[in-house]
Design an enzyme around this catalytic site. Structure first.
Site, PDB file in Angstrom:
ATOM      1  N   ASN A   1       0.840  -1.198   0.000  1.00  0.00           N
ATOM      2  CA  ASN A   1       0.000   0.000   0.000  1.00  0.00           C
ATOM      3  C   ASN A   1       0.878   1.251   0.000  1.00  0.00           C
ATOM      4  OD1 ASN A   1       0.503   0.848   2.861  1.00  0.00           O
ATOM      5  ND2 ASN A   1      -0.318  -1.202   3.198  1.00  0.00           N
TER       6      ASN A   1
ATOM      7  N   ASP B   1      -3.881  -6.752   5.205  1.00  0.00           N
ATOM      8  CA  ASP B   1      -4.799  -7.696   5.844  1.00  0.00           C
ATOM      9  C   ASP B   1      -4.753  -9.070   5.192  1.00  0.00           C
ATOM     10  OD1 ASP B   1      -5.909  -6.000   7.835  1.00  0.00           O
ATOM     11  OD2 ASP B   1      -6.997  -4.939   6.261  1.00  0.00           O
TER      12      ASP B   1
ATOM     13  N   LYS C   1      10.795 -15.695 -10.231  1.00  0.00           N
ATOM     14  CA  LYS C   1       9.907 -14.764 -10.934  1.00  0.00           C
ATOM     15  C   LYS C   1       9.009 -15.553 -11.890  1.00  0.00           C
ATOM     16  CE  LYS C   1       9.702 -11.046 -14.231  1.00  0.00           C
ATOM     17  NZ  LYS C   1      10.251 -10.647 -15.479  1.00  0.00           N
TER      18      LYS C   1
ATOM     19  N   PHE D   1      -4.256   3.475  14.689  1.00  0.00           N
ATOM     20  CA  PHE D   1      -4.545   4.432  13.628  1.00  0.00           C
ATOM     21  C   PHE D   1      -5.671   3.878  12.774  1.00  0.00           C
ATOM     22  CE2 PHE D   1      -1.582   8.036  12.962  1.00  0.00           C
ATOM     23  CZ  PHE D   1      -0.907   7.928  14.167  1.00  0.00           C
TER      24      PHE D   1
ATOM     25  N   LYS E   1     -13.092   0.376  15.798  1.00  0.00           N
ATOM     26  CA  LYS E   1     -11.777  -0.274  15.933  1.00  0.00           C
ATOM     27  C   LYS E   1     -11.230  -0.074  17.336  1.00  0.00           C
ATOM     28  CE  LYS E   1     -10.833   0.104  11.025  1.00  0.00           C
ATOM     29  NZ  LYS E   1     -10.112   0.728   9.921  1.00  0.00           N
TER      30      LYS E   1
ATOM     31  N   LYS F   1     -10.509  -3.441  19.345  1.00  0.00           N
ATOM     32  CA  LYS F   1      -9.106  -3.792  19.601  1.00  0.00           C
ATOM     33  C   LYS F   1      -8.662  -3.405  21.014  1.00  0.00           C
ATOM     34  CE  LYS F   1      -8.227  -3.388  14.649  1.00  0.00           C
ATOM     35  NZ  LYS F   1      -7.246  -3.427  13.586  1.00  0.00           N
TER      36      LYS F   1
HETATM   37  N1  CTP Z   1      -3.611  -3.328  12.253  1.00  0.00           N
HETATM   38  C1  CTP Z   1      -2.823  -4.354  12.730  1.00  0.00           C
HETATM   39  N2  CTP Z   1      -2.791  -5.547  12.068  1.00  0.00           N
HETATM   40  C2  CTP Z   1      -3.524  -5.733  10.956  1.00  0.00           C
HETATM   41  C3  CTP Z   1      -4.334  -4.677  10.463  1.00  0.00           C
HETATM   42  C4  CTP Z   1      -4.357  -3.490  11.139  1.00  0.00           C
HETATM   43  O1  CTP Z   1      -2.157  -4.173  13.756  1.00  0.00           O
HETATM   44  N3  CTP Z   1      -3.473  -6.893  10.333  1.00  0.00           N
HETATM   45  C5  CTP Z   1      -3.627  -2.062  13.000  1.00  0.00           C
HETATM   46  C6  CTP Z   1      -3.076  -0.885  12.215  1.00  0.00           C
HETATM   47  O2  CTP Z   1      -1.679  -0.724  12.452  1.00  0.00           O
HETATM   48  C7  CTP Z   1      -3.884   0.283  12.754  1.00  0.00           C
HETATM   49  C8  CTP Z   1      -5.221  -0.332  13.142  1.00  0.00           C
HETATM   50  O3  CTP Z   1      -4.980  -1.736  13.276  1.00  0.00           O
HETATM   51  O4  CTP Z   1      -3.312   0.843  13.915  1.00  0.00           O
HETATM   52  C9  CTP Z   1      -6.321  -0.123  12.149  1.00  0.00           C
HETATM   53  O5  CTP Z   1      -5.875  -0.577  10.882  1.00  0.00           O
HETATM   54  P1  CTP Z   1      -6.777  -0.428   9.579  1.00  0.00           P
HETATM   55  O6  CTP Z   1      -6.024  -0.975   8.421  1.00  0.00           O
HETATM   56  O7  CTP Z   1      -7.319   0.967   9.508  1.00  0.00           O
HETATM   57  O8  CTP Z   1      -8.033  -1.306   9.914  1.00  0.00           O
HETATM   58  P2  CTP Z   1      -8.344  -2.834   9.924  1.00  0.00           P
HETATM   59  O9  CTP Z   1      -8.454  -3.246  11.365  1.00  0.00           O
HETATM   60  O10 CTP Z   1      -7.390  -3.609   9.065  1.00  0.00           O
HETATM   61  O11 CTP Z   1      -9.813  -2.864   9.326  1.00  0.00           O
HETATM   62  P3  CTP Z   1     -10.324  -2.511   7.821  1.00  0.00           P
HETATM   63  O12 CTP Z   1      -9.194  -2.883   6.888  1.00  0.00           O
HETATM   64  O13 CTP Z   1     -11.530  -3.334   7.681  1.00  0.00           O
HETATM   65  O14 CTP Z   1     -10.617  -1.029   7.811  1.00  0.00           O
END
Ligand code: CTP
Length: 402
Positions: free
Chosen positions: A210, A279, A289, A323, A337, A341
């Protein structure tokens, strides 16, 4: 604030604002600081060395080439003993030289030799300040942990009105005081910060990732170090240099970040999870490759573990800060969240405006606390946002020594 026994080196560059450094010296000395002044050759054309010398108990440093061998060594030692190296006004030229490691006079030589915290108060014409070269140099210096006292808008020496005027002397004094105060606030606190993106490889050259640049997390690491914390920075791949003084752990995938975070979590008093963790990961990782003919046109993913969710389960005494970068229903998703969490704070930002947030130098965030209180902060540099987050973490820390 009492600055007695604090050692400050005050560098003064040649610029119309050089005369304000006299008042700066006076105010810092009045607070008890031991201030030694370094003047560039051009500064001496704006204010006489005698004016500074009359206000400082320390020998004035002017030109390295005129110094006796023995005194020169003493003076370099002074740069190493100083706790704060403040340059005000800092010209575009000085900023450019420092950002590029040029040491062609006494001031720039001392800047490279010093182990003190460097703080610059830029002052210059608006166009020079906004020039990409100056902005690039300032970004480089911020990346090294240099503190910048932002210039203000106003009428400049060239009669133009715009940004570039030296910050008010009181603002610079307050920034110096804040630095000395900060040194203590997070002393004894271990802060774990995750930063950047993760990468999920498909084969030897392709990956899923990303746009996270890591700038927010690195700014948190720098701000926490400046305030006395022990910092563990766990980062995905970025183009940034880890700040000196932190324990740095470089990772690539979400699983690697998960393992590194869980390994260091028991030592952490605070965790700030700025990382944009992927995720998903590919079911299979090809070690070579893939040729385009053999690549599947559809693929399957596995869900990566949610690192912060796991920390929330194990929480203990740690203060957890998450975040949430969202494109819509920002506050609602962020609140969800925070609860899911088990966080103490969540920092939400709206990334639907692609100009700020991910990858950029600024951020506009809303900080939501466990009690549900919302704070909308204005758009600001990531350094300032990092400072604001730490300000909100401070009262949540268990009182030390209690
Ligand atoms: N985070 C994490 N581990 C993951 C995904 C997210 O620790 N696998 C943490 C990120 O570092 C951030 C928070 O969770 O502090 C929220 O991450 P975000 O990507 O906004 O949300 P998700 O929980 O992944 O939910 P969604 O993708 O459905 O918005």
């Amino acid at each position: 604030m009492n600055l007695s026994s604090k050692r400050v080196l005050l560098g003064v560059c040649g610029g119309i604002a050089a005369y304000k450094a006299v008042e700066l010296l006076r105010q810092l000395s009045k607070l008890g600081a031991e201030v030694q002044v370094v003047l560039t050759r051009h500064a001496q054309e704006f204010v006489t060395p005698l004016t500074f010398q009359a206000l400082s108990d320390q020998p004035l440093l002017t030109d390295m080439f005129r110094l006796e061998q023995e005194r020169e060594i003493t003076h370099v030692a002074a740069a190493q003993q100083a706790e704060l190296f403040l340059v005000a006004p800092a010209t575009a030229n000085l900023i450019g030289k420092y950002a590029n490691g040029i040491a062609d006079d006494f001031l720039t030589t001392l800047l490279l030799a010093t182990t003190a915290q460097v703080m610059l108060a830029p002052a210059m014409n608006t166009k020079m300040y906004l020039h990409p070269a100056t902005q690039h140099n300032l970004a480089t210096l911020r990346g090294w942990g240099t503190l910048i006292v932002e210039p203000q808008e106003g009428e400049l020496a060239c009669k133009e009105i715009g940004i570039g005027k030296l910050a008010a002397v009181e603002t610079i004094v307050e920034a110096a005081c804040a630095y000395f105060r900060r040194g203590l606030e997070f002393e004894g606190v271990t802060l774990l910060v995750t930063a950047g993106p993760t990468r999920e490889p498909l084969d030897a050259v392709r990956f899923l990732s990303n746009a996270s640049s890591g700038k927010m997390g690195y700014a948190v690491a720098r701000a926490a170090l400046a305030r006395g914390a022990k910092v563990i920075l766990i980062s995905g791949p970025t183009a940034l240099t880890p700040p000196p003084g932190c324990t740095f752990v470089g990772v690539e995938t979400a699983l690697e970040m998960y393992e590194a975070v869980l390994q260091h979590f028991p030592a952490a008093d605070v965790v700030v999870k700025t990382a944009a963790v992927s995720d998903f990961r590919f079911v299979e990782r090809h070690p070579y490759k893939m040729k385009k003919d053999e690549a599947p046109l559809s693929t399957h993913f596995l869900r990566n573990p949610d690192i912060l969710l796991e920390l929330g389960r194990r929480k203990g005494r740690a203060v957890l800060v998450g975040f949430a970068a969202e494109t819509h229903d920002v506050v609602d998703y962020a609140r969800g969240k925070l609860v899911e969490k088990n966080l103490d704070l969540i920092v939400a930002n709206d990334i639907s405006d692609g100009r700020i947030g991910m990858g950029s130098d600024t951020n506009r965030v809303t900080i939501i606390s466990r009690s549900g209180a919302l704070e909308h902060l204005p758009e600001n540099s990531k350094e300032k946002v990092a400072g604001a987050i730490l300000d909100r973490v401070l009262p949540l820390l268990p009182r030390r020594g209690a």
